[in-house]
Write an enzyme that holds these catalytic residues in place. Structure first.
Site, PDB file in Angstrom:
ATOM      1  N   HIS A 165      -9.485   1.162   4.205  1.00  0.00           N
ATOM      2  CA  HIS A 165      -8.337   1.583   5.330  1.00  0.00           C
ATOM      3  C   HIS A 165      -8.531   2.331   6.576  1.00  0.00           C
ATOM      4  O   HIS A 165      -9.476   3.242   6.114  1.00  0.00           O
ATOM      5  CB  HIS A 165      -7.393   2.280   4.441  1.00  0.00           C
ATOM      6  CG  HIS A 165      -5.623   2.128   4.985  1.00  0.00           C
ATOM      7  ND1 HIS A 165      -5.337   2.934   6.577  1.00  0.00           N
ATOM      8  CD2 HIS A 165      -5.001   1.021   5.240  1.00  0.00           C
ATOM      9  CE1 HIS A 165      -3.887   2.739   6.723  1.00  0.00           C
ATOM     10  NE2 HIS A 165      -3.896   1.531   5.766  1.00  0.00           N
ATOM     11  N   GLU A 195      -5.189  -4.681  10.712  1.00  0.00           N
ATOM     12  CA  GLU A 195      -4.739  -3.702  11.053  1.00  0.00           C
ATOM     13  C   GLU A 195      -4.637  -2.617  12.137  1.00  0.00           C
ATOM     14  O   GLU A 195      -5.949  -1.757  11.933  1.00  0.00           O
ATOM     15  CB  GLU A 195      -4.514  -2.787   9.813  1.00  0.00           C
ATOM     16  CG  GLU A 195      -4.103  -3.753   8.311  1.00  0.00           C
ATOM     17  CD  GLU A 195      -3.589  -2.078   7.458  1.00  0.00           C
ATOM     18  OE1 GLU A 195      -2.282  -2.712   6.897  1.00  0.00           O
ATOM     19  OE2 GLU A 195      -4.726  -1.227   7.275  1.00  0.00           O
ATOM     20  N   GLY A 229       2.896   2.728  10.528  1.00  0.00           N
ATOM     21  CA  GLY A 229       3.906   3.708  10.158  1.00  0.00           C
ATOM     22  C   GLY A 229       4.396   4.460  12.258  1.00  0.00           C
ATOM     23  O   GLY A 229       4.949   5.255  12.301  1.00  0.00           O
ATOM     24  N   ASN A 255       0.365  -0.985  -0.367  1.00  0.00           N
ATOM     25  CA  ASN A 255       0.159   0.304  -0.362  1.00  0.00           C
ATOM     26  C   ASN A 255       0.768   1.470  -0.062  1.00  0.00           C
ATOM     27  O   ASN A 255       1.804   2.114   1.143  1.00  0.00           O
ATOM     28  CB  ASN A 255      -1.304   0.122   1.279  1.00  0.00           C
ATOM     29  CG  ASN A 255      -1.899   1.294   1.129  1.00  0.00           C
ATOM     30  OD1 ASN A 255      -1.691   2.397   0.547  1.00  0.00           O
ATOM     31  ND2 ASN A 255      -2.366   1.506   3.101  1.00  0.00           N
ATOM     32  N   TRP A 256       0.671   1.586  -1.101  1.00  0.00           N
ATOM     33  CA  TRP A 256       1.789   2.332  -0.741  1.00  0.00           C
ATOM     34  C   TRP A 256       1.617   4.197  -0.518  1.00  0.00           C
ATOM     35  O   TRP A 256       2.292   4.882  -0.513  1.00  0.00           O
ATOM     36  CB  TRP A 256       2.247   3.346  -2.919  1.00  0.00           C
ATOM     37  CG  TRP A 256       3.639   2.026  -3.318  1.00  0.00           C
ATOM     38  CD1 TRP A 256       3.607   1.148  -3.264  1.00  0.00           C
ATOM     39  CD2 TRP A 256       3.416   2.319  -5.024  1.00  0.00           C
ATOM     40  NE1 TRP A 256       4.742   1.049  -4.175  1.00  0.00           N
ATOM     41  CE2 TRP A 256       4.826   1.501  -4.995  1.00  0.00           C
ATOM     42  CE3 TRP A 256       3.180   3.405  -5.487  1.00  0.00           C
ATOM     43  CZ2 TRP A 256       5.127   0.671  -6.094  1.00  0.00           C
ATOM     44  CZ3 TRP A 256       4.044   2.853  -7.208  1.00  0.00           C
ATOM     45  CH2 TRP A 256       5.010   1.913  -7.347  1.00  0.00           C
ATOM     46  N   LYS A 257       0.096   4.552  -0.239  1.00  0.00           N
ATOM     47  CA  LYS A 257      -0.473   5.663  -0.063  1.00  0.00           C
ATOM     48  C   LYS A 257       0.154   6.705  -0.669  1.00  0.00           C
ATOM     49  O   LYS A 257       0.118   6.220  -1.885  1.00  0.00           O
ATOM     50  CB  LYS A 257       0.338   5.545   1.785  1.00  0.00           C
ATOM     51  CG  LYS A 257      -0.423   4.671   2.673  1.00  0.00           C
ATOM     52  CD  LYS A 257      -0.286   4.987   3.612  1.00  0.00           C
ATOM     53  CE  LYS A 257      -0.415   3.176   5.138  1.00  0.00           C
ATOM     54  NZ  LYS A 257      -0.244   3.306   6.325  1.00  0.00           N
ATOM     55  N   SER A 265       3.524  -1.703  10.820  1.00  0.00           N
ATOM     56  CA  SER A 265       5.025  -1.843  10.374  1.00  0.00           C
ATOM     57  C   SER A 265       5.604  -3.534  10.204  1.00  0.00           C
ATOM     58  O   SER A 265       6.589  -4.197  10.946  1.00  0.00           O
ATOM     59  CB  SER A 265       5.317  -1.324  11.416  1.00  0.00           C
ATOM     60  OG  SER A 265       4.892  -0.253  12.307  1.00  0.00           O
ATOM     61  N   GLU A 305      -7.208   4.625   7.485  1.00  0.00           N
ATOM     62  CA  GLU A 305      -6.264   6.876   7.601  1.00  0.00           C
ATOM     63  C   GLU A 305      -7.877   6.885   6.921  1.00  0.00           C
ATOM     64  O   GLU A 305      -8.102   8.017   6.719  1.00  0.00           O
ATOM     65  CB  GLU A 305      -5.446   6.555   6.216  1.00  0.00           C
ATOM     66  CG  GLU A 305      -4.159   6.230   7.318  1.00  0.00           C
ATOM     67  CD  GLU A 305      -2.819   5.329   6.387  1.00  0.00           C
ATOM     68  OE1 GLU A 305      -3.328   5.576   4.952  1.00  0.00           O
ATOM     69  OE2 GLU A 305      -2.159   5.168   7.081  1.00  0.00           O
ATOM     70  N   GLY A 357       2.413  -1.120   4.390  1.00  0.00           N
ATOM     71  CA  GLY A 357       3.223   0.513   4.150  1.00  0.00           C
ATOM     72  C   GLY A 357       4.875   1.074   3.091  1.00  0.00           C
ATOM     73  O   GLY A 357       5.131   0.177   2.843  1.00  0.00           O
TER      74      GLY A 357
HETATM   75  P1  13P Z   1       3.063   0.527   7.691  1.00  0.00           P
HETATM   76  O1  13P Z   1       3.589  -0.579   7.294  1.00  0.00           O
HETATM   77  O2  13P Z   1       3.769   1.011   7.144  1.00  0.00           O
HETATM   78  O3  13P Z   1       3.033   0.499   9.431  1.00  0.00           O
HETATM   79  O4  13P Z   1       1.764   0.988   7.081  1.00  0.00           O
HETATM   80  C1  13P Z   1       0.675   0.207   7.422  1.00  0.00           C
HETATM   81  C2  13P Z   1      -0.463  -0.173   6.362  1.00  0.00           C
HETATM   82  O5  13P Z   1      -1.515   0.903   6.917  1.00  0.00           O
HETATM   83  C3  13P Z   1      -0.936  -0.635   4.860  1.00  0.00           C
HETATM   84  O6  13P Z   1      -2.260  -0.684   4.464  1.00  0.00           O
END
Ligand code: 13P
Length: 259
Positions: free
Chosen positions: A95, A167, A173, A9-11, A212, A97, A233
């Site tokens: 997600h 998640e 993050g 997930n590149w966001k 993470s 977010e 992420g």
């Molecule tokens: P991180 O791997 O940066 O913690 O993010 C996880 C995530 O939100 C994947 O969708």
């Protein structure tokens, strides 16, 4: 056996030049790995680029979100059919977010999920508790309500077309990962709850862990019986890290279909 699945997930990261390099390195790194599935979910503007660089490889691609309506006056929004036009296999739905920043709900998730399936995509439905919820010990109640919230609208049969992702928000993050046994317990709980509706759907559904995940902890997570892969992420933005996670999934013992 459920095949492991690793999804990037590149966001909101990337640009044409960096993506090209990253995708080429990922393709080269996972070429020949046959025991697991791999995908990258890129920002919408880069779907065409992903399609061009990934078609014919063993790396699928997908979107990070699709709108809850088919079409209409929704400035800035993107529909399931639009992303399907670019050959996407997956679409991440709700997600944390998006739940937090864009006020998405279980109801909007269920609508997006239905449309994604109708458009031929595999939704990746995200669930997970916040730090406050974790600290007061309501993880299972939160995840149950996120699961039931879509199950009641979408129905158990359609859920067989969905990939789930647990998640914990406190692990996203932050560098704090749920321990393999913590994550396993929640995954087992999710599978068990689905099993009350349909044993076969529960046995076949893939539940990814996200929060993470990195090369250093992926193998310990993927060895757990109800952890069917990862949603990655920040570690997905570095090709060596992401490829190492994909390799860990490829080497992990296949999970038995057990509920
Ligand atoms: P991180 O791997 O940066 O913690 O993010 C996880 C995530 O939100 C994947 O969708």
């Amino acid at each position: 056996m459920r095949r492991k699945l690793v999804v990037a997930n590149w966001k909101m990261h990337g640009n044409l030049e960096r993506n090209k390099l990253l995708l080429r390195e990922v393709v080269a790194g996972v070429r020949g790995l046959r025991n697991a599935d791999f995908a990258v979910c890129v920002p919408h503007p880069y779907l065409f680029q992903a399609q061009q660089l990934l078609k014919g490889t063993n790396v699928a691609w997908g979107a990070q979100n699709v709108h809850q309506s088919e079409q209409g006056a929704y400035t800035g929004a993107v529909s399931a059919w639009m992303v399907a036009d670019f050959g996407c296999t997956y679409a991440i739905i709700s997600h944390s977010e998006r739940r937090g920043q864009f006020r998405e709900t279980n109801e909007s998730a269920a609508k997006s999920m239905k449309l994604a399936i109708k458009a031929g995509l595999t939704p990746i439905y995200c669930m997970g508790e916040t730090l406050d919820e974790y600290e007061v010990g309501v993880t299972e109640a939160v995840v149950a309500s996120q699961l039931d919230g879509v199950l009641n609208i979408v129905g158990i049969k359609l859920l067989s077309k969905v990939v789930f992702a647990y998640e914990p928000v406190w692990a996203i993050g932050t560098g704090k990962t749920a321990t393999p046994s913590q994550a396993q317990a929640v995954h087992e709980f999710i599978r068990g709850r689905v099993a009350k509706h349909d044993l076969e759907v529960a046995a076949n559904m893939r539940i990814l862990y996200g929060g993470s995940v990195k090369a250093a902890n992926a193998a310990q997570l993927f060895v757990m019986p109800d952890i069917d892969g990862g949603l990655i992420g920040s570690a997905s933005l570095a090709s060596d890290e992401f490829v190492a996670i994909c390799r860990a999934a490829n080497q992990a013992p296949g999970s038995k279909k057990r509920v």
